[in-house]
Design an enzyme around this catalytic site. Structure first.
Site, PDB file in Angstrom:
ATOM      1  N   ASP A  83     -29.067 -10.082  29.240  1.00 23.74           N
ATOM      2  CA  ASP A  83     -30.183 -10.077  30.177  1.00 23.74           C
ATOM      3  C   ASP A  83     -29.710 -10.596  31.528  1.00 23.74           C
ATOM      4  O   ASP A  83     -28.514 -10.661  31.794  1.00 23.74           O
ATOM      5  CB  ASP A  83     -31.347 -10.908  29.627  1.00 23.74           C
ATOM      6  CG  ASP A  83     -30.910 -12.333  29.269  1.00 23.74           C
ATOM      7  OD1 ASP A  83     -29.866 -12.778  29.791  1.00 23.74           O
ATOM      8  OD2 ASP A  83     -31.606 -12.996  28.486  1.00 23.74           O
ATOM      9  N   HIS A 416     -26.074  -4.722  22.722  1.00 23.22           N
ATOM     10  CA  HIS A 416     -27.359  -5.096  23.332  1.00 23.22           C
ATOM     11  C   HIS A 416     -27.068  -5.741  24.687  1.00 23.22           C
ATOM     12  O   HIS A 416     -26.930  -6.964  24.809  1.00 23.22           O
ATOM     13  CB  HIS A 416     -28.109  -6.064  22.417  1.00 23.22           C
ATOM     14  CG  HIS A 416     -29.470  -6.447  22.926  1.00 23.22           C
ATOM     15  ND1 HIS A 416     -30.623  -5.767  22.576  1.00 23.22           N
ATOM     16  CD2 HIS A 416     -29.869  -7.439  23.762  1.00 23.22           C
ATOM     17  CE1 HIS A 416     -31.665  -6.333  23.167  1.00 23.22           C
ATOM     18  NE2 HIS A 416     -31.229  -7.357  23.898  1.00 23.22           N
ATOM     19  N   ASP A 468     -24.567  -1.900  13.902  1.00 24.76           N
ATOM     20  CA  ASP A 468     -24.290  -1.640  15.317  1.00 24.76           C
ATOM     21  C   ASP A 468     -25.471  -0.886  15.918  1.00 24.76           C
ATOM     22  O   ASP A 468     -25.447   0.334  16.065  1.00 24.76           O
ATOM     23  CB  ASP A 468     -22.990  -0.829  15.435  1.00 24.76           C
ATOM     24  CG  ASP A 468     -22.583  -0.621  16.884  1.00 24.76           C
ATOM     25  OD1 ASP A 468     -23.180  -1.265  17.768  1.00 24.76           O
ATOM     26  OD2 ASP A 468     -21.673   0.191  17.129  1.00 24.76           O
ATOM     27  N   GLU A 477     -25.611  -8.643  20.597  1.00 23.03           N
ATOM     28  CA  GLU A 477     -25.630  -9.171  21.963  1.00 23.03           C
ATOM     29  C   GLU A 477     -24.474 -10.155  22.157  1.00 23.03           C
ATOM     30  O   GLU A 477     -24.296 -11.080  21.379  1.00 23.03           O
ATOM     31  CB  GLU A 477     -26.955  -9.881  22.248  1.00 23.03           C
ATOM     32  CG  GLU A 477     -27.078 -10.328  23.701  1.00 23.03           C
ATOM     33  CD  GLU A 477     -28.458 -10.870  24.032  1.00 23.03           C
ATOM     34  OE1 GLU A 477     -28.819 -10.865  25.226  1.00 23.03           O
ATOM     35  OE2 GLU A 477     -29.189 -11.288  23.110  1.00 23.03           O
TER      36      GLU A 477
END
Length: 626
Positions: A83, A416, A468, A477
């Site tokens: 993020d 991710h 995955d 992530e």
């Protein structure tokens, strides 16, 4: 008959899959290459105005107005994971661990030609901390908030979410975050001292002020920055106060800080907490091992008795990791991975591995051992544990899969990570909207368009199972706090592996299933010289029968018996009918080459591969090499 045949093939497939768990690709790891890639991950996580020598070319400038609404310049620093929030606590821990690796393994990192990249990674964070430390008792601890940020799936370059800055001050304390930042700056001052003494001194000034702020105005940071609690909740600040003081003692040699960790050993839990975790939140094991060094160096003086109590707790952690702690051990998966949390577990394994590699060195230099409840442990035993974790990350695991993105032949491709999962702004120049990112890029079944090299993903579950899937953020992530310990760990492992090499600034090419590009120099056929440069040691390590067919697992060790390093080794197989693990296929039929991560086979070193088939062993010959 058909049903019986299908059943036999199914059983065979299961057996081969089981035997592949021990596929010998594991003895060919290039830790230096893995280190280079982990440093590239940190470049992919940079916020702010990117430098001209940025190697990750799919990233662009971002967060250029961070802090401006609050009247402060908070441009720079790192995004913590997939993020775009700049969380202060994991960022500071990342810088501490990078710096610790640079301190302990300076010679090894220099030998790999990576000290420039390592110091650049540290300075990207410490420059940001200097900006964020606007007054002696003020530290800006976060930019952005997880809730609004996670509402969108967009590139950092396109961010539309709020970039609010969050401040810590005497009325809004955060001793854990401030203390960790003080530790990071103190450690970084040591890392920079041989190269930039003025910058090292500046870092130390900020570190001392921040430690005073953290100690004088005590409080948990997520009471003051409550939007961080859902993502990086703190278990307390006592360990960070001891951690910061310990690093300041090492950086300054000022007895005041040693006296602090001794006087507060009981009240802050330094000699009371015996732990089985070392992480961005829990620093006790790191404190205890750092203070054990003081004792092992013979510098305990009047503080020796308390330092011995610290060392007893350091030994508890070490014994727990090597499973010799009378049942109070670190939990591991069936494949041997340290398992601490369901979410992003590999960061805990990475930190534990680094810590035991360092403790192994301290014990060796102090000519000492660890006396565990079940056995006396040598320094090499701790290094073996560290190696087992590093090798698991790189492919020695039940999936025979690298969990370092971009390393090896098989690694996660649905990571991710917003930036990696959306086409680069240089390829797709129109903005990708908040919702559009979810509707098109997040749910795509295809692999990420950008390889986020060097990211250590969260990794498998407690049974070594891994999915995955981009939506499986617990496993796919990557985080900066997970990658940071790998710089020191991989440099250490490379130095003892027998491999060597320098790693320049050119980024590696993305993995593809096709053979590599042609070499500029023609390979030298082995038949042009009377001496073949390698020997093959062939053995059968297992056998089983399905129906009337007997199958064998063949293990072959390739050893360089020449006096020169070998590259571009190609092997020709005759009579190979089964599956093979540990070598890469080429475009030529029945021809294989060394694994992607093994660039050089040094004199006297070896590499192992495995194949499974019925009947006689395959005939192997050297087709060409450099």
């Amino acid at each position: 008959m058909a049903k019986l045949l299908v059943s036999s093939f199914a059983i065979l497939a299961m057996l081969i899959g089981f035997l592949a768990l021990e596929a010998a690709i594991v003895s060919c790891f290039d830790y230096g290459d893995a280190l280079d890639k982990t440093l590239m991950f940190l470049e992919a996580q940079r916020s702010g105005k990117l430098p001209p020598n940025q190697r990750v070319k799919w990233r662009g400038d971002s967060g250029l107005k961070d802090g401006f609404l609050q009247g402060v310049n908070l441009v720079g620093g790192y995004y913590d994971a997939g993020d775009h929030v700049k969380f202060g606590l994991p960022m500071a821990f990342t810088m501490t661990m990078l710096s610790w690796g640079a301190i302990e393994y300076r010679n090894e990192i220099v030998h790999l030609n990576q000290m420039g990249n390592t110091l650049a990674a540290i300075k990207w964070g410490t420059d940001y901390f200097i900006k964020a430390h606007t007054q002696p008792n003020v530290l800006w601890g976060q930019v952005g908030d997880g809730n609004s940020d996670h509402y969108c799936w967009e590139r950092a370059e396109d961010m539309t979410t709020p970039r609010t800055g969050y401040m810590l001050d005497p009325e809004h304390p955060g001793s854990d975050l401030v203390g960790e930042t003080a530790a990071a700056l103190a450690a970084a001052s040591l890392a920079f001292k041989p190269y930039n003494s003025s910058y090292s001194s500046l870092l130390l000034v900020h570190a001392k002020q921040l430690f005073s702020f953290a100690d004088t105005f005590r409080g948990i940071y997520d009471d003051s920055i409550q939007c961080a609690r859902q993502f990086y909740a703190s278990s307390g600040y006592s360990d960070e106060l001891l951690w910061a003081a310990t690093w300041l003692y090492r950086a300054t040699d000022n007895e005041y800080y040693l006296k602090y960790v001794v006087d507060n050993a009981v009240s802050l839990g330094g000699t009371g907490w015996a732990v089985k975790e070392f992480s961005w939140d829990t620093k006790y094991a790191g404190i205890q091992i750092l203070l054990s060094k003081v004792l092992l160096d013979g510098a305990g003086g009047a503080y020796t008795s308390t330092l011995e109590q610290y060392r007893a707790k350091a030994d508890f952690f070490a014994c727990a990791c090597v499973q010799k702690n009378d049942g109070y051990n670190v939990v591991t998966t069936p494949g041997g991975l340290v398992y601490t949390r369901q979410w992003n577990n590999m960061q805990y394994a990475a930190s534990a591995a680094f810590l035991l590699a360092v403790y192994s060195d301290y014990l060796s230099m102090g000519n000492s051992v660890v006396k565990c409840p079940e056995a006396q442990i040598q320094p090499q035993d701790l290094l073996n544990f560290a190696t087992s974790q590093g090798d698991y990350f790189l492919g020695k695991n039940p999936k025979s899969m690298s969990y370092i993105v971009g390393y090896g032949q098989t690694y996660p491709i649905h990571v991710h990570h917003r930036g990696a999962s959306i086409a680069s702004i240089y390829a797709l120049q129109s903005a990708v909207g908040c919702v559009e990112g979810f509707e098109y890029w997040y749910i795509r079944p295809e692999a990420n368009p950008n390889v986020v090299y060097g990211g250590l993903v969260g990794g498998p579950d407690n049974n070594d199972e891994f999915s995955d899937d981009r939506s499986n953020y617990e496993q796919t992530e990557p985080t900066t706090s997970g990658v940071a310990p790998l710089i020191g760990l991989f440099s250490k492992l490379q130095s003892v592996s027998g491999n060597s090499g320098h790693y320049g600034p050119v980024p590696p090419k993305p993995y593809s299933n096709t053979a590599g590009s042609a070499h500029q120099e023609s390979p030298k056929p082995y038949h042009e010289t009377p001496d073949v440069p390698v020997n093959f040691l062939h053995s059968i390590t297992d056998t089983w029968t399905v129906g009337k067919m007997t199958y064998y697992r063949h293990k072959v060790t390739i050893k360089n018996v020449s006096q020169k390093p070998i590259t571009d080794l190609k092997l020709k197989f005759e009579g190979l009918e089964g599956s093979l693990w540990g070598l890469n296929p080429t475009q030529e039929i029945n021809t294989y080459e060394l694994p992607q991560w093994l660039k050089v086979l040094k004199p006297g070193s070896d590499c192992t591969f495995v194949y499974v088939q019925g009947g006689a062993q395959a005939k192997i010959s050297v087709e060409s090499y450099h």
